[in-house]
Design a protein around this motif. Structure first.
Motif, short mmCIF file in Angstrom:
data_model
loop_
_atom_site.label_atom_id
_atom_site.label_comp_id
_atom_site.label_asym_id
_atom_site.label_seq_id
_atom_site.Cartn_x
_atom_site.Cartn_y
_atom_site.Cartn_z
N VAL A 227 0.84 -1.19 0.00
CA VAL A 227 0.00 0.00 0.00
C VAL A 227 0.88 1.24 0.00
O VAL A 227 1.91 1.30 0.69
N SER A 228 0.48 2.25 -0.79
CA SER A 228 1.21 3.51 -0.84
C SER A 228 0.22 4.66 -0.94
O SER A 228 -0.92 4.48 -1.38
N VAL A 229 0.64 5.84 -0.53
CA VAL A 229 -0.20 7.04 -0.60
C VAL A 229 0.51 8.05 -1.50
O VAL A 229 1.67 8.41 -1.26
N GLU A 230 -0.18 8.50 -2.54
CA GLU A 230 0.37 9.45 -3.49
C GLU A 230 0.31 10.89 -2.93
O GLU A 230 -0.40 11.16 -1.95
N LYS A 231 1.04 11.80 -3.55
CA LYS A 231 1.05 13.19 -3.10
C LYS A 231 -0.33 13.83 -3.18
O LYS A 231 -0.64 14.75 -2.41
N ASP A 232 -1.16 13.34 -4.12
CA ASP A 232 -2.51 13.90 -4.25
C ASP A 232 -3.51 13.24 -3.29
O ASP A 232 -4.70 13.55 -3.33
#
Length: 341
Positions: A227-232
């Motif tokens: 799982v990753s979280v993008e800048k947006d």
């Protein structure tokens, strides 16, 4: 396209169901959201469906299941909340909806589910397997691969169908199986509703097995999903949008298995923390922990699982005691006290 989305639960899971329906409403305000409840409101809790984030309630007792009290008594709480999913989805095929979607109450959306409707243009039944990538680590194989072999290849915390064609045929078949064979009895080849659906790709056409890692993320597949979280702010899993998470076994066991397979994947912990905060906010203090109206006989004595199994296995007892929840003279409870198990 008219979409009906439902979840099956008791009042002890109302807090989780509220979170699910809130996230559904956020992304899909045009869907009809239905709460399927196999329970009665606890004393001291003023339940008003108009104040809830779903459109309407269907009570299990109103599904038209023959000899409802007798049928219900044969099941524990998990068994019955999965068993009623079949009758509801079967009846939904005649409700005017084009699509029927089931989601477990302990799931939450993090992105829209629009791809489901696109897939249902070409398929009639959508299922998500517990695993879409093989594990290589022996511990993960023991925890996840072999667990899926015991409990079912597909996780029935989600299913979606078109309400015509093969979807309707599946719904009738699932209805029939769950009315008679929805028990947690692994030695007999049963694990509530799930093991039945191992047969679906063989029995039905127009079935799509969803292999997109963004669907039904849970502790049992975290070993192969990052799982990753993008800048947006978008949340991705293996590089694609995370559509919904299945927060199974919220509490110590869920925490243990999530930590075991999330490891240093820190966005996982942020998502769990977010979900726990929402559930806490949605919790009603007036609902006792683990409450279920059908856990006891009329006099308040708790019903033991072996008593339900005995009644399930004995047609003579079912005929003699059509309402096995009764207490007092001539009741199944009295018969148990005199005859014993």
């Amino acid at each position: 396209m008219k979409v009906l989305c439902y979840s099956s639960f008791t009042f002890s899971y109302l807090n989780r169901a509220r979170v699910l329906f809130q996230t559904l409403r956020r992304f899909h305000p045009d869907w009809e959201l239905v709460a399927l409840i196999t329970d009665e409101p606890p004393k001291g809790f003023a339940f008003d469906p108009a104040d809830e984030p779903f459109d309407r309630v269907v009570w299990a007792r109103d599904l038209g299941i023959p000899s409802f009290e007798s049928w219900l008594f044969k099941h524990d709480v998990v068994e019955v909340c999965t068993a009623v999913k079949g009758p509801f989805i079967h009846q939904a095929c005649a409700s005017g909806a084009d699509v029927a979607i089931y989601l477990d109450p302990d799931t939450a959306l993090l992105a829209p589910l629009d791809p489901l409707l696109a897939w249902l243009q070409d398929h009639d039944i959508l299922l998500t397997p517990h695993l879409i990538d093989p594990n290589d680590d022996p511990t993960a194989i023991q925890d996840n691969d072999l667990s899926a072999s015991r409990t079912g290849i597909f996780n029935l915390g989600f299913v979606a169908i078109r309400t015509t064609g093969e979807g309707a045929r599946f719904a009738k078949w699932w209805n029939d199986r769950l009315l008679s064979y929805c028990y947690d009895d692994m030695p007999s080849g049963l694990f509530v509703d799930q093991r039945w659906c191992d047969h679906v790709p063989a029995l039905f056409d127009r079935v799509k097995v969803i292999r997109d890692p963004g669907y039904n993320v849970a502790s049992w597949n975290l070993s192969t999903r990052k799982v990753s979280v993008e800048k947006d702010g978008r949340v991705l899993v293996n590089g694609v949008p995370l559509r919904f998470w299945h927060f199974t076994k919220l509490g110590p066991l869920g925490d243990t298995m999530t930590k075991k397979y999330a490891g240093q994947n820190f966005p996982v912990y942020e998502i769990w923390s977010w979900y726990k905060r929402l559930v806490t906010t949605a919790t009603e203090p007036a609902i006792p922990d683990r409450y279920w109206a059908y856990e006891a006989y009329e006099d308040g004595t708790k019903i033991a699982k072996p008593e339900r199994v005995l009644y399930r296995q004995r047609q003579d007892l079912q005929a003699a005691f059509p309402n096995p929840f009764a207490s007092g003279r001539g009741s199944f409870q009295e018969w148990l006290a005199t005859e014993g198990l």
